[in-house]
Each structure stands twice: as C-alpha cells, then as structure tokens.
Design an enzyme around this catalytic site. Structure first.
Site, mmCIF file in Angstrom:
data_model
loop_
_atom_site.group_PDB
_atom_site.id
_atom_site.type_symbol
_atom_site.label_atom_id
_atom_site.label_comp_id
_atom_site.label_asym_id
_atom_site.label_seq_id
_atom_site.Cartn_x
_atom_site.Cartn_y
_atom_site.Cartn_z
ATOM 1 N N LYS A 1 93.930 50.390 74.875
ATOM 2 C CA LYS A 1 94.306 50.425 73.453
ATOM 3 C C LYS A 1 95.774 50.083 73.285
ATOM 4 O O LYS A 1 96.165 49.391 72.360
ATOM 5 C CB LYS A 1 94.075 51.832 72.888
ATOM 6 C CG LYS A 1 92.631 52.113 72.574
ATOM 7 C CD LYS A 1 92.419 53.584 72.274
ATOM 8 C CE LYS A 1 92.392 54.401 73.515
ATOM 9 N NZ LYS A 1 91.330 55.296 73.800
ATOM 10 N N LYS B 1 107.945 59.552 79.759
ATOM 11 C CA LYS B 1 108.628 59.417 78.466
ATOM 12 C C LYS B 1 109.976 60.123 78.458
ATOM 13 O O LYS B 1 110.654 60.171 77.431
ATOM 14 C CB LYS B 1 107.746 60.043 77.367
ATOM 15 C CG LYS B 1 106.291 59.590 77.421
ATOM 16 C CD LYS B 1 105.805 59.049 76.113
ATOM 17 C CE LYS B 1 104.491 58.296 76.250
ATOM 18 N NZ LYS B 1 103.288 59.059 76.025
ATOM 19 N N LYS C 1 95.118 45.577 82.483
ATOM 20 C CA LYS C 1 94.073 46.596 82.292
ATOM 21 C C LYS C 1 93.696 46.670 80.809
ATOM 22 O O LYS C 1 94.588 46.679 79.953
ATOM 23 C CB LYS C 1 94.623 47.949 82.761
ATOM 24 C CG LYS C 1 93.767 49.146 82.378
ATOM 25 C CD LYS C 1 94.536 50.439 82.607
ATOM 26 C CE LYS C 1 93.767 51.690 82.246
ATOM 27 N NZ LYS C 1 93.524 51.984 80.861
#
Ligand code: ADP
Ligand code: TRP
Length: 336
Positions: free
Chosen positions: A195, A113, A192
């Site tokens: 969420k 990030k 994959k």
C-alpha cells in the site's frame, strides 16, 4: 486444540499481496482447526497512521468485506473489529506498566521512525504493547503472521512472562506461525507490492481499473519476436502466483520460445486475475453495498470476543489487586 488469532490493520484497501500472503493462508489455517479462530481488523493500530475518520471507516469495511469475500465464515470463527472490544485497551495499560522502556525503544516499528522523534506518537511507541494485549486477551495459541512481525511476537511473549512472574501464572505463551512464503509478491513497479508504494493490484475491485494497472506493469524492452526470461519478468511472476501449474508452464514456454510479447502476457494475466477472483469480486461488491450487514456481522463477532475478554480481564484485575466486582457490574453490551 489450538486457538488461532491474527489481526490485519485497516490502513488501506487489501491488495493481491495481502490476499495471497496473509488472508487466504490464515483462513486455511483457521479452518483446519476444530476450535474457532479469532480474526480481527486492527483499526486501533491503523490509527497510528490514519487520522481521517472517513478513510478509517472505509478501510475497515474494505478489510472486512475482503475477509468475508475470501471465504471467512463469521459463524464458525470470531470475526470482529478491534475497537469494538474496549477491554483490549485496558489490558494494554496494565501491560504498559510492566514493559521496560528499552524493550519498546528497540522495536523496529519505532526505530524506523525514530530519526524524527517529533513525529513519533506515544501510540506508535506503544504499538507492540497493544499488540500483546490483542493476543493475550484471548489466550491464543498460534499467531499466523509475516516475518516482519517476529519481534512483536517476542515482545508479546516477554510481556506474558513478566506478568506471570509478577502476578502469578495467568497467560499462555503464544507461538508465531510464520508463513514460509518463498515469494514476496512484486507490485507493478517490481518492488514488494505494498500500500505504501502505490504499486498494488486490487483484484476484488473495478475490472477496468485492474486492467489499466496490469497494462502499467513495468517490463523491459525485449522485442516481441525474441525469447524472454520468465523469471525476470514481473508479469510472469504475478501470473505464476495465481495460475494453475500447467498454465504457468505453458506461459513459461511461450516466453522461452519468443514471438510472444509482453502486451499479450499482460492480457493473459488480466484474464487470469479476472477469472480466478470472479466469485470473490462479486461477493466483495455485495458486502460493500451492504454496510449494515457488515456492521451486524462485526457486532456479533465483538460480542463473542467480549465474552472471552471479560474472563481474562476479571482474572487479570484480581491478580493485579484491582476490584473485580465493579468491573463485572460495569460490563455493558456493545452499542449497536
Ligand atoms: P502493506 O505492505 O501493503 O502495508 P501490510 O504490511 O499491511 O501490507 O501486510 C499485511 C500482511 O500481508 C503482511 O504481514 C504480509 O504477510 C502480507 N503481505 C503484504 N504485502 C505482501 C506481498 N507483497 N507479498 C506477500 N505477502 C504480503
Ligand atoms: N501488527 C500487525 C501487522 O501490521 C497487525 C496486528 C495487530 C496483529 N495486532 C495483531 C497481528 C495481533 C497478529 C496478532 O501486520
């Protein structure tokens, strides 16, 4: 005797990948030990991504209900919510003072990030320090995790060694137990199951919803009558992950023979998911409709965890040169 410990973030509602890849194997490993395992819901870690109180609360209940529905015994093990044991953030501070900046700057969780530093919170940056505190606070031996957590475990060991070197032998060095999952379960779009991709199958939730999601699984356009390659089909892969081996073999033959369409395979997968998780689905719904009972279980777990945490912290404070008396007299019971 090995003390097993693991945490799962409450960053969303658990899905089939989490169940098969993390929750069920962790329960199996925990039940195989004589000593109680420490299993917790990492809601403080989830706070690095979730800023909506209602969502955080709901996710935490969903994760708790999933573990319980999956067969975790809260009597036999110590099952708790990370934030109910405030000692962990105290230990994280001490560890933070021993953790060199480059160690955290090299962590994948931060690096991924770090292109947009304005969006990186101090919490995200120090995520591995809190994780080290989670593990070392309870003097855990074995930590079942996915391979993605390898570096976090190395940092935990480095922090433990730095503390032991600086203040004297205090912490055991925990060992990761990587789940040798041959297969990462695919989601309904073939990536994959995660969420963050919105491609999950929620096998403990509403059946109509599950049915709709199963029908949306991406397949190729091979006509019904032609033979199909089972290994290239997501429906088959998911079926194979949950069905008994004879039934998987029968399904493989149907694919290879032809005359069997993807719509039929999806129905078979739905029926399999429906029956395989029937009792867990019922248990999940029961837990989710009794939040008071969930709270009671988490609080009982937190009390057991805090008793362990207090022992470690008293020792740590003494080693560091902080007051132990005022710490012990200030120990309060968790708020009910
Ligand atoms: P998500 O990718 O949905 O955010 P997490 O990273 O919170 O999931 O996953 C928690 C654990 O669940 C992981 O460490 C991993 O072991 C397991 N897991 C997650 N997704 C899968 C998957 N698709 N297949 C197998 N295991 C998975
Ligand atoms: N970081 C872990 C994950 O994302 C969750 C976690 C937090 C954890 N604290 C832990 C796992 C301690 C094992 C031990 O999956």
């Amino acid at each position: 005797m090995s003390r097993i410990l693991t945490g799962i973030q409450s960053s969303g509602k658990p899905h089939l990948g989490n169940l098969l890849g993390a929750i069920l194997p962790a329960i199996e490993l925990a039940d195989a030990q004589k000593e109680p395992a420490f299993l917790f819901i990492a809601d403080l870690h989830a706070l690095t991504t979730i800023k909506d109180p209602q969502q955080l609360r709901e996710n935490t209940y969903a994760v708790a209900a999933t573990w319980l529905a999956a067969g975790l015994s809260p009597e036999r093990h110590v099952f708790f919510r990370q934030s109910d044991v405030p000692e962990v953030t105290e230990l994280a501070w001490y560890f933070g003072c021993l953790t060199p900046y480059p160690m955290l700057a090299n962590a994948h969780s931060f690096k991924e990030k770090s292109e947009n530093l304005a969006e990186v919170s101090a919490g995200l940056f120090t995520y591995p320090v809190l994780m080290a505190a989670d593990i070392l606070l309870y003097q855990a031996d074995l930590i079942p995790v996915g391979k993605d957590q390898k570096q976090h475990l190395e940092i935990t060991r480095d922090i433990a060694q730095a503390f032991n070197r600086t203040f004297g032998d205090t912490f055991k060095l925990p060992e990761p137990v990587f789940r040798e999952q041959v297969m990462v379960l695919p989601g309904i779009d073939g990536r994959k199951m995660s969420k963050s991709y919105g491609n999950t199958l929620d096998v403990l939730g509403d059946l109509n919803e599950l049915h709709k999601r199963v029908k949306r699984i991406v397949t190729d356009s091979t006509p019904v009558e032609e033979p199909k390659d089972p290994e290239k089909c997501i429906v088959f892969q998911l079926y194979a992950a949950v069905a008994p081996s004879e039934e998987t073999e029968a399904m493989r033959q149907r694919y290879l023979q032809g005359g069997y369409g993807y719509a039929q395979a999806k129905e078979a997968l739905f029926e399999m998911l429906k029956s395989r998780f029937a009792s867990q689905r019922e248990a999940y719904a029961a837990w989710m409709s009794d939040k008071d009972q969930l709270e009671a279980i988490l609080h009982a777990g937190a009390e057991k965890a805090r008793a362990e945490a207090a022992k470690t912290l008293a020792l740590v404070r003494q080693r560091i040169g902080l007051s132990v008396h005022s710490y012990l007299s200030s120990r309060v019971k968790p708020i009910v």
